[in-house]
Enzyme design. Structure first.
Site, PDB file in Angstrom:
ATOM      1  N   CYS A   2      12.137  48.448 -19.067  1.00 48.17           N
ATOM      2  CA  CYS A   2      12.728  49.061 -19.743  1.00 48.17           C
ATOM      3  C   CYS A   2      13.529  49.250 -20.481  1.00 48.17           C
ATOM      4  O   CYS A   2      15.024  49.252 -19.710  1.00 48.17           O
ATOM      5  CB  CYS A   2      12.307  50.211 -20.336  1.00 48.17           C
ATOM      6  SG  CYS A   2       9.909  50.865 -20.028  1.00 48.17           S
ATOM      7  N   TRP A  75       8.628  47.660 -19.999  1.00 44.17           N
ATOM      8  CA  TRP A  75       7.928  46.828 -18.772  1.00 44.17           C
ATOM      9  C   TRP A  75       6.710  47.928 -18.536  1.00 44.17           C
ATOM     10  O   TRP A  75       6.589  49.037 -18.577  1.00 44.17           O
ATOM     11  CB  TRP A  75       9.129  46.619 -18.295  1.00 44.17           C
ATOM     12  CG  TRP A  75       8.449  46.175 -16.553  1.00 44.17           C
ATOM     13  CD1 TRP A  75       8.659  44.917 -16.079  1.00 44.17           C
ATOM     14  CD2 TRP A  75       8.097  46.788 -15.314  1.00 44.17           C
ATOM     15  NE1 TRP A  75       8.060  45.048 -15.015  1.00 44.17           N
ATOM     16  CE2 TRP A  75       7.612  45.442 -14.526  1.00 44.17           C
ATOM     17  CE3 TRP A  75       7.295  48.381 -15.061  1.00 44.17           C
ATOM     18  CZ2 TRP A  75       7.304  45.735 -13.249  1.00 44.17           C
ATOM     19  CZ3 TRP A  75       6.804  48.351 -13.994  1.00 44.17           C
ATOM     20  CH2 TRP A  75       6.754  46.842 -12.936  1.00 44.17           C
ATOM     21  N   GLU A 485      14.680  35.968   2.427  1.00 41.61           N
ATOM     22  CA  GLU A 485      15.098  36.138   1.035  1.00 41.61           C
ATOM     23  C   GLU A 485      14.580  34.844   0.733  1.00 41.61           C
ATOM     24  O   GLU A 485      14.287  34.795  -0.948  1.00 41.61           O
ATOM     25  CB  GLU A 485      17.217  36.470   1.000  1.00 41.61           C
ATOM     26  CG  GLU A 485      17.602  36.385   0.111  1.00 41.61           C
ATOM     27  CD  GLU A 485      17.353  37.029  -1.407  1.00 41.61           C
ATOM     28  OE1 GLU A 485      16.488  37.846  -0.809  1.00 41.61           O
ATOM     29  OE2 GLU A 485      17.659  36.705  -2.564  1.00 41.61           O
ATOM     30  N   HIS A 508       1.673  33.368  16.415  1.00 40.84           N
ATOM     31  CA  HIS A 508       0.969  34.629  17.017  1.00 40.84           C
ATOM     32  C   HIS A 508       0.222  34.572  15.924  1.00 40.84           C
ATOM     33  O   HIS A 508       0.004  35.449  15.164  1.00 40.84           O
ATOM     34  CB  HIS A 508       1.604  35.938  17.394  1.00 40.84           C
ATOM     35  CG  HIS A 508       2.848  35.721  18.715  1.00 40.84           C
ATOM     36  ND1 HIS A 508       2.611  35.621  20.017  1.00 40.84           N
ATOM     37  CD2 HIS A 508       4.131  35.592  19.215  1.00 40.84           C
ATOM     38  CE1 HIS A 508       2.495  35.474  20.815  1.00 40.84           C
ATOM     39  NE2 HIS A 508       3.987  35.423  20.146  1.00 40.84           N
TER      40      HIS A 508
END
Ligand code: G6P
Length: 613
Positions: A2, A75, A485, A508
């Protein structure tokens, strides 16, 4: 998340508001709207989708006449993106118009109360409740300012509000709590905005409002009040950076520009803080007597900033021998962390406004820990709240997906670790000196990663792999943190499912997802662990994966024995190597997103500054 702009002056407001909103697009939004006093009538125009839809609808603002108005990019939180749910919201009787950034937590309870008193609601938003609550107090006989003040005193949650009242055609009121709002002094005009770029064309003198502050402005004056309605004085701060810093400057996207700004941003962050062979953090107060008793460091953040925290664990534990625990802010705030005055809580945030991070910071302070914030935006809520602040000098970051802020946060992590290490004397002098030398050289090495040859190579690999549906990033030690990242970047902007795994952990579980053609990006910059990672690479290759490697130049020959595709980066101190590999991963994600036709700077559903929980 917003964006708010408000203008009162002598020019036509709508084009100024639309221009201001265009500078806030980076925050992330899915609809936009403006409200202008048009011959004494509050006229609203709003449109779902990109700002361009609103610009088209209002003929670039020309369709709305009047010199006072508020604008908003929304938003969605309460109610889907739609014309109806877009801001500004009018109160039921049309006397009050509101734009809002934040979340009103008790909106349902307030809505019921207001409905019981005859107010009708037209949207699903929490904001419409605020508009009606203000109107309710106004109708009870309060003046405009008192009505706003009374309404916000009933509200729980976070808000930055811009408010217009039908009977005050020269006035805008702004008020904030836990969401950012600034005031800008113009010449014969005044502004409010969520952030500086929206108004920098018109003014460099701004006031960063504190929580509880309320302002009443017309074109010639502004008055500030505290939460009790008492008049207060606020000192303006001068913004020294240029608008060009918040513009694309010839690059196709802000993200690409910001990738290329990283050598400078890292240099600006590091170099002034290394003096006479020592790290000097003049801006903070961590006395040796405090550091000597330090038992634990928590690093608390969200998103990419949290991943900096994971790097921080490896770096600080290695250099300072102090246990470090990275924690997601959204978890930390509701967990039961054991904190006291022997605990340092390091908060990392580019915007300084992330709701969860701010709440975690407050919780840490409440529990008696010392707090240190690593923040990019000067004057932000987190910067103001923490005991100490270390600024990252990245300059304004506009692309939603962070690049240069991440890199400068990582740089501050190195500086902080060296600063603590020098006080605790955990490093031999020769090692310390070498670490400083390598740190000073780091910006030049980042420069080499963005040299045209490497960029072309990354573009080539992006063109080979941009159609993949699943990508795995693997690495060990710090490389595994950098993979997190790299994976997040690809998800954020290219909408590709990707996962990051510590290379040794792949077998795993996740290895069952490897199929013919699955892309695995293997980052292997640590010579001691190189062979181990290559063993994991062989495991995925044996199951049909395509592998793209990232390693240091010295290991170029070695990596070629295991895979055909690899990008080589300069060698630096092992602990600083993520600053180079992350640039490759950012750039790879950028070109993959570009080739997939994605809106790189404004990825779907994401916001730059997440001011809601
Ligand atoms: C959003 C942004 C991320 C950022 C995270 C934390 O999700 O899109 O890039 O890492 O918020 O933001 P902060 O401003 O606190 O660093």
């Amino acid at each position: 998340m917003c964006g708010i702009v408000g203008y009162v002056g002598q020019e036509q407001a709508a084009p100024i508001l639309l221009d201001g909103l265009s500078k806030l697009e980076y925050r992330g939004y899915d609809s936009a709207g403006v409200c202008v006093f048009d011959e004494g009538v509050l006229k609203v125009a709003k449109a779902k989708g990109r700002l361009q839809a609103l610009i088209d609808l209002t003929d670039g603002g020309k369709a709305l006449h009047g010199c006072v108005g508020i604008g908003h990019t929304r938003w969605a939180t309460h109610g889907a993106p739609s014309d109806t749910n877009s801001h500004p919201h009018m109160a039921d009787s049309g006397k009050i118009a509101v734009v809002h950034n934040g979340i009103i937590e008790n909106y349902l309870e307030l809505k019921e109360l207001l409905m019981a008193r005859g107010k009708k609601f037209h949207s699903e938003t929490d904001t419409e409740v605020v508009a009606n609550l203000i109107e309710f107090y106004y109708d009870m006989g309060c003046d405009f300012k008192d009505a706003v003040q009374k309404a916000v005193s009933r509200v729980e949650g976070s808000y930055a509000l811009g408010v217009l009242c039908r009977d005050y055609p020269d006035t805008i009121i702004g008020v904030k709590k836990d969401s950012p709002l600034i005031f800008g002094y113009g010449q014969g005009c005044n502004f409010i905005a969520s952030d500086v770029p929206a108004i920098l064309k018109y003014t460099r003198d701004v006031v960063y409002l504190n929580d509880g502050d309320l302002l009443v402005m017309d074109k010639d004056s502004v008055h500030f009040y505290d939460q009790h309605g008492e008049h207060i004085q606020k000192q303006p701060e001068h913004v020294s950076w240029e608008l060009s810093a918040a513009e694309k400057g010839g690059y196709a996207h802000f993200m690409l520009k910001e990738i290329h700004e990283q050598p400078k941003a890292v240099r600006d962050t590091i170099h002034p803080r290394i003096k006479d062979g020592r790290v000097v953090l003049d801006d903070i107060q961590l006395p040796a007597s405090y550091l000597e008793h330090l038992k634990r460091i928590y690093i608390v953040a969200c998103g990419s900033a949290y991943y900096v925290g994971i790097h921080g664990k490896y770096i600080i534990e290695n250099l300072c021998q102090v246990p470090v625990e990275p924690v997601l802010a959204s978890e930390f705030r509701y967990a039961d962390p054991v904190l006291d005055d022997t605990t340092l809580v390091v908060i990392i945030s580019q915007s300084g406004e992330t709701a969860d991070t701010l709440a975690a910071l407050r919780e840490a302070k409440r529990r008696g820990a010392r707090t240190l914030a690593i923040v990019n935006v000067v004057g932000s809520s987190i910067a103001k709240t923490a005991d100490d602040v270390l600024y990252t000098w990245a300059g304004p970051e506009i692309a939603v997906a962070t690049t240069k802020a991440f890199s400068t946060q990582l740089s501050v992590m190195y500086l902080l670790a060296l600063y603590i290490a020098q006080d605790l004397r955990t490093l031999p002098q020769a090692r310390y000196d070498q670490l400083l030398t390598d740190l000073l050289a780091l910006p030049d090495k980042i420069e080499r990663v963005i040299a045209p040859e490497t960029i072309q190579q990354i573009q080539y690999y992006a063109s080979q792999y941009f159609n993949n549906h699943d990508v795995f990033f693997i690495g060990r030690h710090l490389d595994s943190a950098t993979c997190l990242e790299g994976s997040l970047k690809l998800k954020e902007i290219a909408y590709i499912h990707s996962e990051a795994y510590a290379a040794g952990e792949l077998k795993h579980g996740p290895i069952s997802l490897i199929e013919n053609g699955t892309l695995v990006v293997a980052t292997a910059t640590n010579p001691k662990l190189f062979d181990k990672t290559m063993s994991n690479v062989k495991e995925v290759k044996a199951r049909g994966a395509d592998v793209l490697g990232i390693t240091i130049e010295d290991l170029g020959g070695e990596i070629a024995k295991t895979m055909d595709s690899a990008i080589l980066i300069p060698k630096t101190e092992l602990l600083y190597q993520p600053s180079l590999s992350v640039v490759v991963l950012q750039t790879f994600a950028y070109y993959v997103a570009l080739m997939r036709g994605c809106d790189v700077d404004k990825p779907r559903n994401l916001a730059k500054s997440v001011t809601v929980e």
